[in-house]
Design an enzyme around this catalytic site. Structure first.
Site, short mmCIF file in Angstrom:
data_model
loop_
_atom_site.label_atom_id
_atom_site.label_comp_id
_atom_site.label_asym_id
_atom_site.label_seq_id
_atom_site.Cartn_x
_atom_site.Cartn_y
_atom_site.Cartn_z
N ASP A 98 24.64 10.06 47.58
CA ASP A 98 23.50 10.89 48.16
C ASP A 98 24.24 12.15 48.84
O ASP A 98 25.22 12.02 49.60
CB ASP A 98 22.85 9.88 49.32
CG ASP A 98 21.20 9.90 49.24
OD1 ASP A 98 20.57 11.17 49.41
OD2 ASP A 98 20.63 8.94 49.12
N ASP A 199 19.17 15.00 48.77
CA ASP A 199 17.98 14.59 49.57
C ASP A 199 17.15 15.81 50.25
O ASP A 199 17.81 17.00 50.58
CB ASP A 199 18.47 14.09 51.22
CG ASP A 199 17.75 13.51 52.17
OD1 ASP A 199 17.01 12.44 51.40
OD2 ASP A 199 17.30 13.97 53.02
N GLU A 256 15.63 15.89 45.27
CA GLU A 256 14.36 15.09 45.87
C GLU A 256 13.67 16.01 46.32
O GLU A 256 14.02 17.04 47.13
CB GLU A 256 14.69 14.13 47.01
CG GLU A 256 13.44 13.13 47.47
CD GLU A 256 13.53 13.02 49.15
OE1 GLU A 256 12.95 12.02 49.39
OE2 GLU A 256 14.23 13.53 49.66
N HIS A 329 13.63 3.38 48.24
CA HIS A 329 13.94 3.02 49.81
C HIS A 329 12.90 3.47 50.55
O HIS A 329 12.89 2.98 51.71
CB HIS A 329 15.53 3.31 50.13
CG HIS A 329 15.55 4.72 50.19
ND1 HIS A 329 15.48 5.64 48.99
CD2 HIS A 329 15.79 5.73 51.27
CE1 HIS A 329 15.67 6.89 49.53
NE2 HIS A 329 15.70 6.92 50.72
N ASP A 330 12.04 4.33 50.07
CA ASP A 330 11.16 4.87 51.13
C ASP A 330 9.51 4.46 50.63
O ASP A 330 8.76 4.94 51.28
CB ASP A 330 11.01 6.42 50.93
CG ASP A 330 12.40 7.43 51.45
OD1 ASP A 330 12.92 6.73 52.44
OD2 ASP A 330 12.67 8.37 50.81
#
Ligand code: NOJ
Length: 561
Positions: A98, A199, A256, A329-330
């Site tokens: 990430d 991210d 993302e 994960h969100d």
């Protein structure tokens, strides 16, 4: 179409904090991941994306980084990381890290310096603006509730934080910041990692005049998207990053990017633009959000689902590449959100997986998805750990919104649904830890766990394994063109894939009732071979397909008849 390893691969996403604890402190760690690499190999995935493992005070579980070059203390050491990478590579697994560079932690030494004085050499690493206390520079809201500005007494200015107050936004206009980021990326790439998931990378360039956002639908704060997403210099920055860093390595990149449509997405992933390989877009994830956003939950329709998916396929066709995910994960667990996590948990988890692995794009499997893990319903707000949930609950209960209504929204959409510990077996704490887990285990772990899945040849796990193998063996699943069938059908999602004279037919019943599927005349009487189904299928012709609840079938059609 260009053939590449990251188009042909399947990614497995690990949220390290919740994956496997090896030392009994209740927090997952790198040694825990190493223990489970053979499990991943057995599943068949070949790329692993690790959510942030860098040094962090964990205000947002690692998305607030205080040292980009060190490993988070709870997760292990730099040596553990090297071992993890070696062990992954020796099994043919690639590692994607990430990259969180829209913001740092407020405990990063750049920020600690930056806030000291207006003439500190790190001052311009962040976005500081004048404003009297109680009167921030503009009306922007933070994604984690409240204003996106925090007043800092030392220098009597505000700093921008689109996420929590402990996640100050970096100032990408400053070339020194960009150079620091590029150096840090090389630091990891030179150790041999295979790429980055970036991210909120489309938020790095803000409109410099920082205008007020519109307050839509009774919102307390102004909408930040028009002035932060896909901003004026974002493509210049990414092209610079590509030239200085990415293009020198054989790696994969996935950005993302909330708030993009296919036209905007092309600017990031078009093969000729030298920016990124693919994006995570959120149109499908927003399918059940009403006008007031994420927590305003509305029913979704299969036709909308199909339209979104097709729009993205068509929009990037021959221009870029899609990433495919139904949770992360969100997001809530896919089987609870799009399937039926009670009566048809296994069937619907397999049906959704069939979609994910037979659409065009790179599939991402989020830990636990491969055993059909579900959402969780904790009784008390105190049992939740996620900053987004906690802040939202506080802000909205102060506004007078009923607590039961809020808990219901959390059950449906809260990020902790995805963050409960991985369910390895039926022993205490699901075999995740011998200590006290940082967040409670989903109480259904006694029935839903890896040990059980590996013992049951009809488990969701083996179905994923088979889908992944099929994808590896059939290039048509990766590269084939896609065509929707019976678009208006509200129960069945059906499509074909075509490649080099081959054709596949995918038929998916998205609901818990039996339904009949009638194929197009063109396909009637063709000779077919069933490649995979989540039910026992007796008949091998297409003339009258009777689908059972959540039934999925994939046929290979012999064209030359
Ligand atoms: C997106 C990440 O996926 C999420 O977990 C995080 O809270 C925000 N970006 C801020 O970094």
């Amino acid at each position: 179409m260009n053939k590449t390893w990251w188009k042909e691969g399947v990614v497995y996403q690990i949220y390290p904090r919740s994956f496997k604890d090896s030392n009994g402190d209740g927090i997952g760690d790198l040694s825990g991941i190493i223990e489970k690499l053979d499990y991943l190999k057995n599943l068949g995935v070949n790329i692993v994306w690790l959510c942030p493992i860098y040094r962090s005070p964990n205000d947002d579980n690692g998305y607030d980084i205080s040292d980009y070059r060190k490993i988070m203390t709870e997760f292990g050491t730099e040596e553990d990381f090297k071992e993890l990478l070696r062990e992954m590579h020796s099994r043919g697994l690639k590692l994607i890290m990430d990259l969180v560079v829209n913001h740092t932690s407020d405990e990063h030494h750049w920020f600690a310096e930056s806030r000291k004085s207006k003439d500190n050499k790190y001052r311009d690493y962040y976005i500081w603006k004048d404003g009297k206390e109680g009167n921030p520079p503009n009306n922007w809201g933070s994604f984690f509730s409240g204003s996106s500005w925090k007043y800092d007494e030392t220098t009597e200015q505000y700093y921008l934080h689109l996420f929590s107050t402990k996640q100050p936004d970096l100032n990408w206009e400053n070339k020194k910041v960009r150079n620091e980021v590029y150096d840090m990326m090389k630091f990891w790439l030179d150790q041999g990692i295979d790429g980055f998931r970036m991210d909120v990378i489309n938020l790095i360039s803000k409109v410099p005049s920082l205008p007020d956002g519109e307050k839509v639908n009774g919102a307390l704060y102004g909408d930040v998207f028009p002035f932060t997403a896909n901003g004026p210099r974002v493509h210049e920055y990414l092209q610079e990053m590509n030239k200085e860093v990415l293009s020198n390595y054989d790696i994969m990149t996935v950005g993302e990017t909330p708030g993009v449509n296919p036209e905007i997405a092309q600017l990031y992933v078009n093969n000729d633009r030298n920016e990124l390989n693919m994006l995570f877009q959120f149109e499908l994830m927003d399918i059940d959000s009403g006008i007031k956003g994420k927590w305003d939950i509305v029913p979704w329709k299969l036709t909308t689902f199909k339209n979104i998916m097709y729009k993205w396929y068509d929009g990037l066709k021959d221009k870029g590449w899609n990433s495919l995910f139904l949770n992360n994960h969100d997001q809530p667990r896919l089987v609870s959100r799009f399937g039926n996590d009670k009566e048809y948990r296994v069937e619907s988890a397999k049906m959704l997986a069939t979609f994910l692995h037979t659409w065009q794009g790179t599939p991402y499997v989020y830990q636990g998805e491969e055993i059909g893990m579900t959402n969780v319903e904790f009784k008390n707000i105190e049992d939740y750990r996620d900053i987004e949930i906690i802040n939202m609950f506080k802000e909205k209960s102060e506004q007078g919104i009923d607590k039961d209504v809020l808990m219901k929204a959390i059950y449906a959409k809260g990020r902790d649904n995805a963050r409960t510990p991985m369910q390895w077996d039926s022993s205490d704490n699901s075999g995740f830890t011998e200590g006290n887990p940082w967040i409670a285990v989903n109480p259904n772990y006694k029935e839903i766990n890896v040990e059980q899945a590996l013992e049951d040849k009809n488990s969701v796990f083996y179905y994923y394994q088979k889908l992944i193998k099929l994808r590896k063996e059939n290039k048509i699943i990766v590269y084939g063109d896609l065509e929707l069938i019976d678009k208006e059908n509200e129960n069945i999602f059906a499509y074909t894939r075509s490649y080099n004279g081959e054709k596949l037919l995918v038929v998916l019943n998205f609901y818990g009732e039996k339904v009949q599927f009638k194929v197009d005349e063109k396909l009637e009487n063709k000779e077919v071979k069933l490649l995979i189904s989540n039910y026992q299928v007796e008949d091998d012709n297409l003339n009258n397909i009777k689908l059972r609840p959540y039934e999925a079938r994939v046929y290979k059609i012999n064209f030359n008849l």
